[in-house]
Enzyme design. Structure first.
Site, short mmCIF file in Angstrom:
data_model
loop_
_atom_site.label_atom_id
_atom_site.label_comp_id
_atom_site.label_asym_id
_atom_site.label_seq_id
_atom_site.Cartn_x
_atom_site.Cartn_y
_atom_site.Cartn_z
CG ASP A 82 -2.10 0.86 1.12
OD1 ASP A 82 -2.30 1.46 0.05
OD2 ASP A 82 -2.85 0.97 2.11
CG ASN A 111 -7.83 -2.08 -5.90
OD1 ASN A 111 -6.86 -2.83 -5.71
ND2 ASN A 111 -8.16 -1.14 -5.03
C1 FPP Z 1 -1.87 0.31 -3.29
O1 FPP Z 1 -1.42 1.62 -3.37
C2 FPP Z 1 -1.45 -0.44 -4.46
C3 FPP Z 1 -2.27 -1.01 -5.39
C4 FPP Z 1 -3.72 -0.95 -5.35
C5 FPP Z 1 -1.75 -1.71 -6.56
C6 FPP Z 1 -0.53 -2.55 -6.29
C7 FPP Z 1 0.18 -2.72 -7.55
C8 FPP Z 1 1.50 -2.83 -7.69
C9 FPP Z 1 2.46 -2.88 -6.58
C10 FPP Z 1 2.10 -2.89 -9.02
C11 FPP Z 1 1.53 -3.88 -9.92
C12 FPP Z 1 1.64 -5.26 -9.47
C13 FPP Z 1 2.00 -6.26 -10.24
C14 FPP Z 1 1.95 -7.66 -9.74
C15 FPP Z 1 2.47 -6.00 -11.58
P1 FPP Z 1 -2.49 2.77 -3.46
O2 FPP Z 1 -2.72 3.11 -4.88
O3 FPP Z 1 -3.71 2.38 -2.72
O4 FPP Z 1 -1.75 3.94 -2.74
P2 FPP Z 1 -2.38 5.06 -1.83
O5 FPP Z 1 -3.03 4.35 -0.67
O6 FPP Z 1 -1.21 5.87 -1.44
O7 FPP Z 1 -3.36 5.81 -2.67
#
Ligand code: FPP
Length: 239
Positions: free
Chosen positions: A17, A65
């Site tokens: 996250d 998501n």
């Molecule tokens: C959370 O950060 C992250 C995600 C919802 C996506 C995770 C994806 C990756 C690490 C990259 C892609 C993965 C693969 C396997 C290719 P957030 O967007 O919720 O961050 P925030 O809470 O700061 O808004």
């Protein structure tokens, strides 16, 4: 603590996250954070493998998501597609067995093909098992499991009296995988967000303020040190 003194968890689960906030701090689009997050994931997989972790499960995309802006979902799916394709060769080189958990049926057909190809080509690898949760939600997983179970009863394969915990586990996406010993969530959020709710029943939780794109081997070792120092004599440890 020396790495040799550490009790290495057999299975680590991670809620990655903080990509969006990391990008915002740099005045870049949220998708920049996801791209960096994907690179970090690759390194952490290598680190886990080198430390002797046998299973790594990461939350890449939840059933919730899809509600994010179209452009952001598209970038995550593009990253995922690239990741799946490039992983075939990398997993072969590193003896990694890859598995995708979640409801694959809602993903685009070319991504489903890439998943099937990666899982098939890596299924006999004997090194770390790398599970990526994609369109995953624990409630959805349990609902799908219950549906399959009901079907098995309907066709007479199973009797309701035979159902025990292991029967339910058999129908989960994580069948045949031991429960996580350690759950790590980055970015200061302290909740499960519908991740592995059945499987995390006895797991140690570790929360850190570090944003996922800043997570590295030193941070991973801090989490493992904390896990090592906790007393796990009482109650069930992982299977
Ligand atoms: C959370 O950060 C992250 C995600 C919802 C996506 C995770 C994806 C990756 C690490 C990259 C892609 C993965 C693969 C396997 C290719 P957030 O967007 O919720 O961050 P925030 O809470 O700061 O808004």
């Amino acid at each position: 603590m020396e790495t040799t003194d550490l009790k290495i968890p057999t299975h680590i689960a991670i809620i990655m996250d903080g990509n969006g906030r990391w990008a915002k701090q740099r005045h870049r689009p949220r998708t920049f954070g996801h791209t960096k997050g994907a690179d970090v994931l690759e390194q952490i997989l290598t680190d886990c493998d080198e430390l002797g972790v046998k299973y790594l499960t990461v939350y890449a995309f939840s059933t919730e998501n899809w509600a994010r802006p179209y452009e952001e979902v598209k970038v995550i799916m593009d990253l995922f597609r690239k990741y799946l394709i490039s992983s075939v060769e990398k997993c072969a080189r590193n003896n990694v067995r890859a598995r995708i958990i979640g409801d694959k049926s809602k993903l685009s057909p070319d991504i489903i093909d890439a998943i099937n190809n990666l899982e098939e080509k890596t299924k006999n690898n004997t090194g770390i098992t790398f599970q990526i949760a994609m369109n995953y939600g624990s409630r959805d997983e349990i609902t799908r499991a219950v549906r399959m179970l009901a079907k098995a009863i309907e066709v007479g394969e199973l009797h309701s009296d035979e159902i025990d915990e292991s029967t339910i586990e058999h129908y989960l996406d994580t069948a045949d995988c031991p429960d996580p010993d350690l759950l790590i969530r980055t970015s200061g959020e302290v909740r499960l967000s519908n991740f592995l709710m059945w499987q995390l029943a006895y797991t140690e939780f570790y929360f850190t303020d570090v944003l996922w794109p800043d997570f590295d081997k030193a941070e991973l070792l801090k989490a493992i040190e904390k896990y090592s120092s906790r007393d796990r004599r009482y109650g069930k440890v992982s299977k």
